[in-house]
Design a protein around this motif. Structure first.
Motif, short mmCIF file in Angstrom:
data_model
loop_
_atom_site.label_atom_id
_atom_site.label_comp_id
_atom_site.label_asym_id
_atom_site.label_seq_id
_atom_site.Cartn_x
_atom_site.Cartn_y
_atom_site.Cartn_z
N PRO A 105 2.39 -2.45 -9.22
CA PRO A 105 2.90 -3.05 -10.46
C PRO A 105 1.95 -4.01 -11.17
O PRO A 105 2.05 -4.20 -12.38
CB PRO A 105 4.17 -3.77 -10.00
CG PRO A 105 4.03 -3.96 -8.54
CD PRO A 105 3.22 -2.80 -8.06
N PHE A 106 1.01 -4.63 -10.42
CA PHE A 106 0.11 -5.56 -11.13
C PHE A 106 -1.33 -5.54 -10.63
O PHE A 106 -2.15 -6.34 -11.07
CB PHE A 106 0.66 -7.00 -11.11
CG PHE A 106 1.01 -7.53 -9.74
CD1 PHE A 106 0.03 -7.95 -8.86
CD2 PHE A 106 2.34 -7.63 -9.35
CE1 PHE A 106 0.36 -8.45 -7.62
CE2 PHE A 106 2.68 -8.13 -8.11
CZ PHE A 106 1.70 -8.55 -7.23
N LEU A 107 -1.67 -4.66 -9.71
CA LEU A 107 -3.05 -4.51 -9.24
C LEU A 107 -3.53 -3.09 -9.51
O LEU A 107 -2.72 -2.15 -9.55
CB LEU A 107 -3.14 -4.82 -7.74
CG LEU A 107 -2.86 -6.27 -7.32
CD1 LEU A 107 -2.82 -6.38 -5.79
CD2 LEU A 107 -3.91 -7.23 -7.89
N ASP A 108 -4.81 -2.94 -9.67
CA ASP A 108 -5.39 -1.62 -9.94
C ASP A 108 -5.51 -0.86 -8.61
O ASP A 108 -6.58 -0.77 -8.02
CB ASP A 108 -6.76 -1.78 -10.61
CG ASP A 108 -7.33 -0.43 -11.03
OD1 ASP A 108 -6.56 0.56 -11.09
OD2 ASP A 108 -8.55 -0.36 -11.29
N ARG A 109 -4.36 -0.37 -8.15
CA ARG A 109 -4.32 0.24 -6.82
C ARG A 109 -3.17 1.24 -6.77
O ARG A 109 -2.17 1.09 -7.47
CB ARG A 109 -4.09 -0.86 -5.78
CG ARG A 109 -4.09 -0.37 -4.34
CD ARG A 109 -3.52 -1.42 -3.41
NE ARG A 109 -4.27 -2.66 -3.46
CZ ARG A 109 -3.76 -3.85 -3.18
NH1 ARG A 109 -2.48 -3.94 -2.85
NH2 ARG A 109 -4.48 -4.93 -3.26
N GLU A 110 -3.35 2.26 -5.93
CA GLU A 110 -2.28 3.24 -5.74
C GLU A 110 -1.37 2.82 -4.59
O GLU A 110 -1.79 2.09 -3.69
CB GLU A 110 -2.88 4.62 -5.43
CG GLU A 110 -3.64 5.23 -6.60
CD GLU A 110 -4.24 6.58 -6.25
OE1 GLU A 110 -4.33 6.89 -5.04
OE2 GLU A 110 -4.60 7.32 -7.18
N SER A 111 -0.14 3.33 -4.63
CA SER A 111 0.83 3.11 -3.55
C SER A 111 1.45 4.46 -3.22
O SER A 111 2.04 5.10 -4.10
CB SER A 111 1.90 2.10 -3.99
OG SER A 111 2.74 1.77 -2.92
N ILE A 112 1.29 4.90 -2.00
CA ILE A 112 1.74 6.25 -1.63
C ILE A 112 3.17 6.23 -1.08
O ILE A 112 3.55 5.30 -0.36
CB ILE A 112 0.77 6.88 -0.58
CG1 ILE A 112 1.14 8.34 -0.32
CG2 ILE A 112 0.74 6.05 0.70
CD1 ILE A 112 0.10 9.09 0.50
N LEU A 169 0.82 -1.22 0.00
CA LEU A 169 0.00 0.00 0.00
C LEU A 169 0.85 1.26 0.00
O LEU A 169 0.32 2.36 -0.14
CB LEU A 169 -0.92 0.02 1.23
CG LEU A 169 -1.99 -1.08 1.28
CD1 LEU A 169 -2.72 -1.05 2.61
CD2 LEU A 169 -2.99 -0.92 0.14
N ALA A 170 2.18 1.12 0.18
CA ALA A 170 3.02 2.31 0.27
C ALA A 170 4.46 1.97 -0.07
O ALA A 170 4.84 0.80 -0.16
CB ALA A 170 2.93 2.92 1.67
#
Length: 915
Positions: A301-308, A238-239
């Motif tokens: 890199p491979f999921l439709d998600r943000e990383s802060i 997640l980050a």
């Protein structure tokens, strides 16, 4: 024809056998100890004395006693026996740790699909079986204690004390519930305490991964390069953490005709290139501190998600890229950073370590995470996000029981707040406790300083129930009054009631509202053993809390030493022990640790070595090493120690043999003044040496330095007695008249030496000292005695003997040369002229000097430099004493004897009645 004078000699006589036959003889002695209730006799004999309490740390009741456990128990026995013989009352109440994963794991492995209650009943039977087995094995090692009344952590009264202690923790606000990452054993499906984790070396696949930047100046232009040794945790990312002060660069890299623009720490660019094969293209495009990219958004890199991107103080520059992949559900630092920034705590893994649907990777649902590493690497490669991979060798945590790799997993658990206890615990460590060896202080202080909150809940069946109830809306109820009620119930009926009663019945028994429920979690077993200071020392009439000593292996700085300290601080605001002794691990000659759960391929059970060599050889081994370091152990060591043991045993036998016609020292003293026989120089010397041996052994026992006692006694037997005193006095003992003054003087000295040796050896060679003591006609056990005190003798004889030993060396060299030159066959054939440079030879009679140097014919000439010359003596050999004397051949009745031997034989003939 020559007469045989052998029957006229005072040859040693004793039934004490030279062949020890320990494996047969020790059980007979052990049986006598049990029949006479020796341990209880010792306690009664020391009634009213100052007490010394060594509190026994409980071994697990789950297997035969191996050499590591044997070492621990024998060292404790050394302490207890020596403190008792130093005059203190030293009770020893042994105990066993009965609950927990080691036992349950074996039970569940053997029987599948058991209910929690069935698991508990089988586990209890298993534990009781091994309590009985280990008790007999410990007793066979010669360990004295209250074996009929040990403490067991599964006894209902003990379980009740665990719950009462927990009630105090709850009352003080130390217990809380939280959902955060903990050590999780996928093999045993439970949370683990730090002390239940061991580390193994392993190779893992480490990967460099790019996270495309989606906000800020570099959005769409660069990617952040991260590095991780656990690709399976990437679905929970997640980050990304960066160091706010370190310099980061945006740099173009090329490899095999492709290029990447990446963001990473400037310091780690060379390492990144080495491990991935990328080369930097030109100078960095941008350079800035990590604080500049705080809160920048990247894409997973491979999921439709943000990383802060978040700044953090745990980022290091020793490996990786300086940009750390953060999964708040799978690591303590990650969790704290996630909580501080209000990130969700994602942990898409089940109890068995398999991916759940929450990972959003349908093809991997149900896949064991460590097996899924290859799938994650393949996915990264397919998505074009893999920058590089490598084999990475590192130390990784494993479950101590299932031997499976541990994962950090976000699970709801109950914890004790360590921060509330830490400062007082550290103060006690540094100010209140004596640490042996001294480094133990820093070791435990370091573990306490870094210790996270204590996870005390376990998803297991075999243990004391975690006394948490739940209201109808699912809210946890932690109530000290209710826990104390439950403790009273458990004391009366045992902890199985938690599993036998349904929700309604248990709520009714404890006065809880209708609809209250309970679950099947149990309390961490480190709480079980950790409160033994309260459940045993404070409750047992012969003991006291705090104990004088805890003594365990070095791993207990993270284990029992620490759990006991923390619970005692919580309950009593003080340490549970005054002295804490640490011993090393038992290792083979190659340094490999030996334990019953290991894979060591040679025998490790103590019973193997006891059966083969005897318990006293195992005890001698334990005394011979410096236990504060790792303890070496091998068959070869036992062979060498066998020589030492035989030397000590033979010394006792020779002393006993030479005392066959001697009344005790006490009997001679009872005759009143004038009955004592004046001691010769050699007697005075050996008694001065004996005083030093007593002082050194008492000091060694008082300081718990048992190897010093071993070396002192071994040297005394091998050198002072066997090589010198016994050899020098053999002539007077065998050939003098039985009642001659100098023979009785030597017997008196030998009697005192024998008595002293038996006492000083008793804590170490417990069986042999007892056996020898019995052969000396004593009616009571040597273990009821106390160590002798020094008698403050002068050192005059020691100084004189030191001078004579130098001259003995000069004579020895001259005799050896004469023997090699075929001038003489042995020293008794030599006529020695000694040029002495010491005035000691002017103060001692020639006859005594001849005895000291073991010579027949000695001439002393005072000179400036010590030297000796040897010729063959002209005198004939006495057929009784073998010395060459001028008087041999002068008697008409006994022409083959010297005048001394003739007088003895004639006197003997007069005293013997005619046939």
């Amino acid at each position: 024809m020559s007469q045989n004078y052998k029957d006229t000699l005072n040859l040693p006589r004793t039934d004490f056998p030279m062949k020890a036959n320990l494996a047969t003889r020790e059980p007979e002695i052990l049986k006598a100890w049990q029949e006479t209730r020796l341990y209880r006799q010792i306690q009664e004999a020391r009634s009213g004395r100052e007490s010394f309490v060594l509190h026994d740390g409980p071994p697990f009741a789950n297997g035969d006693v191996h050499m590591g456990t044997a070492l621990n128990k024998i060292l404790k026995d050394f302490v207890v026996k020596s403190q008792s013989m130093l005059g203190k009352r030293a009770p020893y109440v042994p105990g066993w740790d009965c609950h927990g994963l080691p036992i349950e794991y074996k039970v569940v492995k053997e029987s599948k699909e058991l209910s929690p209650l069935e698991v508990r009943k089988k586990s209890e039977a298993f534990a009781r079986k091994y309590v009985d087995i280990q008790r007999e094995q410990f007793k066979r090692l010669g360990i004295l204690g209250d074996w009929e009344n040990p403490y067991l952590t599964m006894d209902p009264k003990y379980e009740a004390e665990i719950l009462r202690a927990l009630a105090v923790f709850v009352e003080k606000g130390l217990v809380y519930q939280s959902k955060k990452p903990v050590f999780w054993s996928t093999g045993a499906q439970t949370a683990l305490a730090e002390a239940e984790v061991e580390y193994q070396e392993r190779d893992d696949t480490a990967v460099y991964v790019k996270f495309p930047i989606a906000s800020g100046d570099f959005a769409g232009k660069a990617s952040i390069a991260i590095w991780t040794t656990t690709p399976w945790t990437l679905p929970a990312n997640l980050a990304i953490a960066v160091d706010p002060k370190e310099i980061y660069v945006v740099q173009e890299f090329s490899r095999n005709g492709t290029s990447e623009t990446l963001l990473l720490a400037d310091k780690l660019v060379p390492l990144f290139c080495t491990n991935t094969g990328f080369e930097p293209t030109g100078e960095p495009l941008h350079s800035f501190p990590g604080s500049k990219i705080d809160k920048v958004i990247a894409r997973h890199p491979f999921l439709d998600r943000e990383s802060i991107v978040l700044v953090a103080d745990f980022v290091t520059m020793d490996t990786g890229t300086g940009a750390v992949h953060v999964a708040p559900g799978h690591g303590e630092d990650d969790y704290n950073l996630g909580r501080a920034n209000r990130l969700p705590i994602l942990s898409p893994v089940d109890d068995h370590g398999r991916f759940t649907d929450e990972a959003n990777l349908p093809k991997l649902t149900g896949r064991y995470v460590f097996d899924a590493n290859t799938d994650i690497v393949k996915l990264l490669r397919e998505r074009g996000m893999l920058l590089g991979q490598q084999k990475f060798h590192h130390s990784y945590p494993y479950c101590w029981r299932s031997k499976t790799p541990i994962i950090f997993r976000n699970v709801e658990q109950f914890f004790i707040r360590i921060d509330e206890l830490r400062d007082r615990a550290l103060e006690a460590i540094h100010k209140d406790i004596k640490w042996i060896p001294k480094w133990g202080e820093n070791r435990i202080a370091g573990t306490v300083e870094s210790r996270p909150d204590w996870v005390i809940s376990r998803q297991r069946s075999w243990g004391v129930p975690l006394p948490v109830f739940y209201s109808p809306d699912g809210k946890a109820i932690l109530d000290a009054k209710v826990i104390r009620k439950l403790a009273d119930l458990v004391a009366e009926r045992g902890s199985n009631i938690w599993f036998e009663l349904n929700d309604a019945d248990l709520a009714r028994e404890l006065g809880l509202p209708e609809g209250t429920t309970h679950r099947s979690d149990t309390i961490d077993v480190w709480i079980d053993s950790g409160v033994s200071h309260k459940a045993v020392c404070a409750m047992h009439p012969e003991l006291h809390d705090p104990a004088d000593m805890y003594l365990e292996a070095t791993d207990q700085h993270r284990g029992w030493f620490q759990s006991s300290l923390m619970t005692s601080i919580a309950l009593n605001n003080r340490a549970p022990y005054k002295t804490c002794v640490t011993h090393g691990f038992v290792v083979d000659i190659d340094g490999k640790k030996i334990s019953k759960s290991g894979t060591y391929d040679k025998p490790t059970d103590a019973g193997h070595f006891v059966g083969r060599h005897g318990a006293d050889l195992v005890r001698l081994w334990a005394s011979s090493i410096d236990y504060t370091d790792d303890v070496p152990f091998s068959e070869e060591m036992f062979s060498r120690l066998g020589d030492t043991y035989r030397r000590i045993r033979n010394t006792l036998r020779i002393l006993l043999g030479n005392l066959f016609d001697f009344e005790s020292v006490a009997a001679v003293a009872d005759r009143g003044p004038g009955s004592a026989t004046p001691a010769t120089l050699i007697d005075r010397w050996i008694l001065e040496r004996l005083d030093q041996v007593i002082a050194d052994c008492r000091s060694g026992y008082q300081a718990f330095e048992f190897h010093k006692v071993y070396h002192t006694l071994n040297h005394f037997c091998a050198v002072d007695l066997s090589s010198l005193y016994i050899d020098m006095t053999k002539d007077r003992l065998y050939c003098d008249a039985p009642d001659s003054a100098r023979r009785r003087a030597t017997q008196k000295a030998m009697s005192e030496i024998f008595d002293t040796l038996c006492r000083l050896l008793a804590p170490i060679l417990s069986f042999t000292a007892e056996e020898a003591w019995r052969y000396s006609q004593r009616d009571v056990s040597v273990h009821l005695q106390e160590f002798p005190e020094t008698k403050a003798r002068s050192s005059e004889a020691s100084a004189q003997v030191a001078e004579l030993l130098k001259l003995r060396g000069v004579i020895g060299q001259a005799i050896e040369k004469a023997r090699q030159d075929k001038l003489i066959g042995n020293a008794l054939e030599a006529a020695v002229v000694l040029h002495s440079n010491s005035d000691v030879t002017t103060k001692i009679q020639k006859e005594e000097l001849e005895e000291f140097f073991i010579l027949s014919d000695l001439t002393i000439q005072q000179g400036k430099e010590a030297s000796a010359s040897v010729t063959k003596t002209p005198y004939k050999k006495c057929l009784r004493c073998w010395r060459h004397r001028p008087s041999v051949g002068t008697s008409a009745v006994h022409p083959e004897l010297c005048d001394r031997c003739e007088a003895v034989v004639v006197s003997r003939d007069r005293q013997e009645p005619p046939p």
